[in-house]
Design a protein around this motif. Sequence first.
Motif, mmCIF file in Angstrom:
data_model
loop_
_atom_site.group_PDB
_atom_site.id
_atom_site.type_symbol
_atom_site.label_atom_id
_atom_site.label_comp_id
_atom_site.label_asym_id
_atom_site.label_seq_id
_atom_site.Cartn_x
_atom_site.Cartn_y
_atom_site.Cartn_z
ATOM 1 N N SER A 99 24.919 -39.844 -28.833
ATOM 2 C CA SER A 99 23.862 -38.924 -29.198
ATOM 3 C C SER A 99 22.520 -39.834 -28.941
ATOM 4 O O SER A 99 22.825 -41.128 -28.995
ATOM 5 N N ARG A 100 21.263 -39.249 -28.801
ATOM 6 C CA ARG A 100 20.097 -40.115 -28.858
ATOM 7 C C ARG A 100 20.006 -40.808 -30.136
ATOM 8 O O ARG A 100 19.366 -42.162 -29.883
ATOM 9 N N LYS A 101 20.178 -40.481 -31.217
ATOM 10 C CA LYS A 101 20.210 -41.271 -32.322
ATOM 11 C C LYS A 101 21.780 -41.219 -33.046
ATOM 12 O O LYS A 101 21.869 -40.130 -33.692
ATOM 13 N N GLN A 102 22.503 -42.280 -32.594
ATOM 14 C CA GLN A 102 23.750 -42.099 -33.091
ATOM 15 C C GLN A 102 23.967 -42.661 -34.617
ATOM 16 O O GLN A 102 24.879 -42.223 -35.389
ATOM 17 N N GLY A 103 23.353 -43.732 -34.798
ATOM 18 C CA GLY A 103 23.672 -44.161 -36.122
ATOM 19 C C GLY A 103 22.575 -45.349 -36.764
ATOM 20 O O GLY A 103 21.361 -45.696 -35.859
ATOM 21 N N VAL A 104 22.407 -45.819 -37.927
ATOM 22 C CA VAL A 104 21.445 -46.692 -38.278
ATOM 23 C C VAL A 104 22.257 -47.905 -39.213
ATOM 24 O O VAL A 104 23.164 -47.389 -39.936
ATOM 25 N N ILE A 105 22.045 -49.167 -38.836
ATOM 26 C CA ILE A 105 22.526 -50.289 -39.445
ATOM 27 C C ILE A 105 21.455 -50.751 -40.636
ATOM 28 O O ILE A 105 20.330 -51.089 -39.923
ATOM 29 N N LYS A 106 21.724 -50.915 -41.749
ATOM 30 C CA LYS A 106 20.786 -51.415 -42.639
ATOM 31 C C LYS A 106 21.426 -52.621 -43.535
ATOM 32 O O LYS A 106 22.554 -52.838 -43.673
ATOM 33 N N LEU A 107 20.396 -53.606 -43.992
ATOM 34 C CA LEU A 107 20.804 -54.609 -44.712
ATOM 35 C C LEU A 107 20.325 -54.626 -46.159
ATOM 36 O O LEU A 107 19.080 -54.410 -46.201
ATOM 37 N N LYS A 108 21.261 -54.563 -46.937
ATOM 38 C CA LYS A 108 20.873 -54.372 -48.470
ATOM 39 C C LYS A 108 20.392 -55.712 -48.795
ATOM 40 O O LYS A 108 20.658 -56.680 -48.371
ATOM 41 N N ASN A 109 19.495 -55.603 -50.535
ATOM 42 C CA ASN A 109 19.096 -56.852 -50.796
ATOM 43 C C ASN A 109 20.345 -57.815 -51.143
ATOM 44 O O ASN A 109 19.915 -58.961 -51.436
ATOM 45 N N ASN A 110 21.282 -57.384 -51.558
ATOM 46 C CA ASN A 110 22.429 -58.052 -51.775
ATOM 47 C C ASN A 110 23.294 -58.723 -50.793
ATOM 48 O O ASN A 110 24.182 -59.592 -50.938
ATOM 49 N N GLY A 111 22.705 -58.467 -49.548
ATOM 50 C CA GLY A 111 23.128 -59.022 -48.443
ATOM 51 C C GLY A 111 24.394 -58.405 -47.878
ATOM 52 O O GLY A 111 25.052 -58.846 -46.848
ATOM 53 N N GLU B 28 18.109 -65.930 -52.737
ATOM 54 C CA GLU B 28 16.582 -65.496 -53.032
ATOM 55 C C GLU B 28 16.525 -64.192 -53.755
ATOM 56 O O GLU B 28 15.898 -64.023 -54.766
ATOM 57 N N ALA B 29 17.389 -63.367 -53.439
ATOM 58 C CA ALA B 29 17.710 -62.144 -54.301
ATOM 59 C C ALA B 29 18.084 -62.181 -55.821
ATOM 60 O O ALA B 29 17.692 -61.727 -56.502
ATOM 61 N N ALA B 30 18.986 -63.148 -55.796
ATOM 62 C CA ALA B 30 19.376 -63.648 -57.165
ATOM 63 C C ALA B 30 18.380 -64.505 -57.909
ATOM 64 O O ALA B 30 18.374 -64.285 -59.187
ATOM 65 N N LYS B 31 17.389 -65.146 -57.388
ATOM 66 C CA LYS B 31 16.302 -65.725 -58.142
ATOM 67 C C LYS B 31 15.526 -64.549 -58.790
ATOM 68 O O LYS B 31 14.840 -64.628 -59.766
ATOM 69 N N ILE B 32 15.263 -63.681 -57.823
ATOM 70 C CA ILE B 32 14.409 -62.692 -57.959
ATOM 71 C C ILE B 32 14.544 -61.705 -59.013
ATOM 72 O O ILE B 32 14.011 -61.435 -60.180
ATOM 73 N N THR B 33 16.065 -61.165 -59.038
ATOM 74 C CA THR B 33 16.583 -60.609 -59.934
ATOM 75 C C THR B 33 16.839 -61.133 -61.504
ATOM 76 O O THR B 33 17.301 -62.406 -61.329
ATOM 77 N N PRO B 34 16.422 -60.638 -62.506
ATOM 78 C CA PRO B 34 16.374 -61.403 -63.858
ATOM 79 C C PRO B 34 17.828 -61.482 -64.346
ATOM 80 O O PRO B 34 18.688 -60.713 -64.090
#
Length: 462
Positions: free
Chosen positions: A388-400, A455-461
């Motif tokens: 398909s012209r748009k087959q899928g999406v790859i995302k990176l979450k904040n937790n890695g 970095e995400a662990a530092k930011i999250t309380p």
Amino acid sequence: MDKDPQGLLDSSLMASGPASRSEDEESLAGQKRSSSQALGAIPKRRSSSRFIKRKKFDDELVESSLAKSSTRAKGATGVEPGRCSGSEPSSSEKKKVSKALNTPVPPSPAPAPGLTKRMKKSKQPLQVTKDLGRWKPADDLLLINAVLQTNDLTSVHLGVKFSCRFTLREVQERWYALLYDPVISKLACQAMRQLHPEAIAAIQSKALFSKAEEQLLSKVGSASQPSLETFQDLLHRHPDAFYLSRTAKALQSHWQLMKQYYLLEDQTVQPLPKGDQVLNFSDAEDLIDDSKLKDMRDEVLEHELTVADRRQKREIRQLEQELHKWQVLVDSITGMSSPDFDNQTLAVLRGRMVRYLMRSREITLGRATKDNQIDVDLSLEGPAWKISRKQGVIKLKNNGDFFIANEGRRPIYIDGRPVLCGSKWRLSNNSVVEIASLRFVFLINQDLITLIRAEAAKITPQ
């Protein structure tokens, strides 16, 4: 009783005439018998009485001519004197005479000296025509017309374009030969008479201008804009001065040439500067006023250039838009590829042919078209008409963690597990992603992901 002596003589001759004739015939018959007895050893040659006979070869011709010459020599002593007595030849002898005349006589090897002189004299004009091959009849007619117009062989050599290049000496020798050599002039006149009328008209149109013609043309002012009617009127007023083939168009073109070289009466040639003030090309170029130069605009060419410029700018803009989206590095043919990860690459989707670098937190997968631009074009890896012209999406979450979401009609296989349309699945390091028979390996930059998680662990309380 006396008788006329003349009458007696006539009567005696008449009385003795038959007897003497019979005696002559008997003597001839005796001679023929003796000659036939003498030649009895030679067999009689048979000859056909037909008119059409077989052709003889060269050796037979020679033998027959020799045999006839020998028989003639023998007959001169025996048979031929009898023929001189006044008797008519027989029919067989007539046939022999006609046969001897019809047979060709072989040429004699050594002709007489008088014949050789005659042959040499007859070959002289052929040799002359062979030497005249470089001068064509058109060249002779051009030469004659030009000399009659200018009366100067040097001007003719400089101004007339012949069929080939002639030196001044050759032109002079040809003109003198046409004047004083009767053989060459006769041959040249015969050749010129055979020229086509159109060729003659074309040659006459190239005739040089005489001094009288140029003098009449120079009287036309340089400031005026003469038309064809002006030169036609000039032809009517001076018919004797101009050449018979001149036209108004030819006069106009020659007048423009004279105007270009400042040869008209109202034109003056500027003298060259004296001393060290010699004008060079750059100074003359500075003196030219650009505003006076005519700018010939070509509207068709300008339109084509504008369209080509617009097309190139659109392509450049499209490439600039795709630079930050496409994150693909193609392996070189030698196999020496750059390292997979750098400080900006989060993950790599490696295929058999290409590698797709993920440098942003979200990228789209699919098939690129003119109307649809995506981040990762899977058609670079192989046949992608089922994708398909748009087959899928790859995302990176904040937790890695990486997740892939299927937005196409076909399923995406992650390590052999199908991910249907509208579903998503977590991607780990070295996961195998299969989309419509195209396989990729998903590699994660662990060092960079570790930093992102810290970095995400530092930011999250806590």
